[in-house]
Design a protein around this motif. Structure first.
Motif, mmCIF file in Angstrom:
data_model
loop_
_atom_site.group_PDB
_atom_site.id
_atom_site.type_symbol
_atom_site.label_atom_id
_atom_site.label_comp_id
_atom_site.label_asym_id
_atom_site.label_seq_id
_atom_site.Cartn_x
_atom_site.Cartn_y
_atom_site.Cartn_z
ATOM 1 N N ASP A 27 47.707 -3.919 -11.611
ATOM 2 C CA ASP A 27 48.511 -2.697 -11.607
ATOM 3 C C ASP A 27 48.756 -2.201 -13.038
ATOM 4 N N ALA A 28 48.996 -3.130 -13.942
ATOM 5 C CA ALA A 28 49.195 -2.754 -15.343
ATOM 6 C C ALA A 28 47.900 -2.196 -15.930
ATOM 7 N N ALA A 29 46.781 -2.788 -15.564
ATOM 8 C CA ALA A 29 45.487 -2.301 -16.057
ATOM 9 C C ALA A 29 45.225 -0.893 -15.547
ATOM 10 N N ALA A 30 45.587 -0.621 -14.303
ATOM 11 C CA ALA A 30 45.410 0.729 -13.762
ATOM 12 C C ALA A 30 46.196 1.742 -14.584
ATOM 13 N N ARG A 109 47.285 10.831 -3.656
ATOM 14 C CA ARG A 109 48.565 11.395 -4.107
ATOM 15 C C ARG A 109 49.402 10.342 -4.821
ATOM 16 N N GLU A 110 49.360 9.109 -4.323
ATOM 17 C CA GLU A 110 50.155 8.029 -4.903
ATOM 18 C C GLU A 110 49.487 7.374 -6.102
ATOM 19 N N HIS A 111 48.154 7.457 -6.161
ATOM 20 C CA HIS A 111 47.391 6.759 -7.201
ATOM 21 C C HIS A 111 46.380 7.713 -7.842
ATOM 22 N N LYS A 112 46.897 8.736 -8.510
ATOM 23 C CA LYS A 112 46.013 9.710 -9.149
ATOM 24 C C LYS A 112 45.067 9.053 -10.153
ATOM 25 N N ILE A 117 39.775 6.379 -13.517
ATOM 26 C CA ILE A 117 39.185 5.047 -13.613
ATOM 27 C C ILE A 117 37.787 5.020 -13.016
ATOM 28 N N ILE A 118 37.611 5.609 -11.835
ATOM 29 C CA ILE A 118 36.288 5.622 -11.216
ATOM 30 C C ILE A 118 35.322 6.472 -12.027
ATOM 31 N N VAL A 178 45.279 15.840 -7.743
ATOM 32 C CA VAL A 178 45.090 15.506 -9.150
ATOM 33 C C VAL A 178 45.210 16.769 -9.995
ATOM 34 N N TRP A 179 44.432 17.778 -9.675
ATOM 35 C CA TRP A 179 44.525 19.040 -10.406
ATOM 36 C C TRP A 179 45.765 19.823 -9.994
ATOM 37 N N GLY A 180 46.223 19.617 -8.792
ATOM 38 C CA GLY A 180 47.422 20.296 -8.298
ATOM 39 C C GLY A 180 48.241 19.330 -7.475
#
Length: 208
Positions: A27-30, A109-112, A117-118, A178-180
């Protein structure tokens, strides 16, 4: 690459405490990779964010590259697990795709950070990047083929359709979360589902 993946799997924690510590590091790396990018991110910052000692990092990962690869795999698995949980006992092919997309949009929405990363994985670790999308496309294809077998979907459905649906899903998440931040996962999933079911041709229009 296979050796690196095998090494990472060999470092799987055997205790609940170890699993919690590894989860904190991922989680910290993310957070670190999302904020700074791969090249500017550091192991010391990751451990500081995770609240762990620097030496603890090497109990689970050999390098910054190793935790990045592990993070890409972890995100793919999280998306898959979330979809399975959301789909539940649903058996209808179109309903399954609606629920799977809603699940992904909620995750986006929770993990933009998943997008940055991808995207970075394409250059940092192309093998992980390709595997991420191949894995997701394979899941979708499996669901579509099951729908074709049941008679709910057309019988010529296959790999191309899976990749097309995945592309739509990815870019809906990008545009609206992400953009909105002006989308509703349930509504978007329902509208996309109607698009999959009916296409874009007007009723009665000639179809090739």
């Amino acid at each position: 690459m296979d050796d690196k993946l095998d090494g990472a799997e060999a470092k799987q924690p055997r205790t609940d405490r170890g699993r919690r510590t590894k989860r904190k590091l991922l989680d910290a790396a993310a957070q670190e990779f999302a904020e700074k990018g791969f090249h500017e991110a550091s192991i010391s910052s990751i451990t500081r964010l995770a609240g762990t000692a620097l030496g603890t990092f090497y109990t689970y990962f050999d390098s910054k590259d190793a935790i990045f690869r592990a993070l890409v795999r972890d995100m793919s698995r999280q998306v898959g697990r979330r979809a399975v949980a959301t789909i539940g006992e649903e058996t209808g092919a179109l309903a399954i795709e609606r629920l799977a997309l809603r699940s992904f949009l909620e995750f986006a929405r929770e993990h933009k950070e998943i997008y940055r990363i991808i995207d970075e994985a394409e250059f940092v670790d192309p093998t992980s990047y390709r595997r991420h999308y191949e894995t997701i496309a394979s899941r979708i294809e499996g669901r579509l083929r099951a729908g074709a077998k049941s008679g709910e979907l057309r019988d010529d459905i296959g790999e191309m359709h899976a990749w097309a649906i995945m592309g739509m899903n990815v870019f809906l998440g990008l545009r609206y979360f992400v953009w909105g931040n002006d989308g509703d996962p349930e509504d978007l999933a329902a509208r996309a589902n109607r698009f999959i079911a009916a296409g874009i041709a007007a009723e009665g229009a000639h179809r090739a």
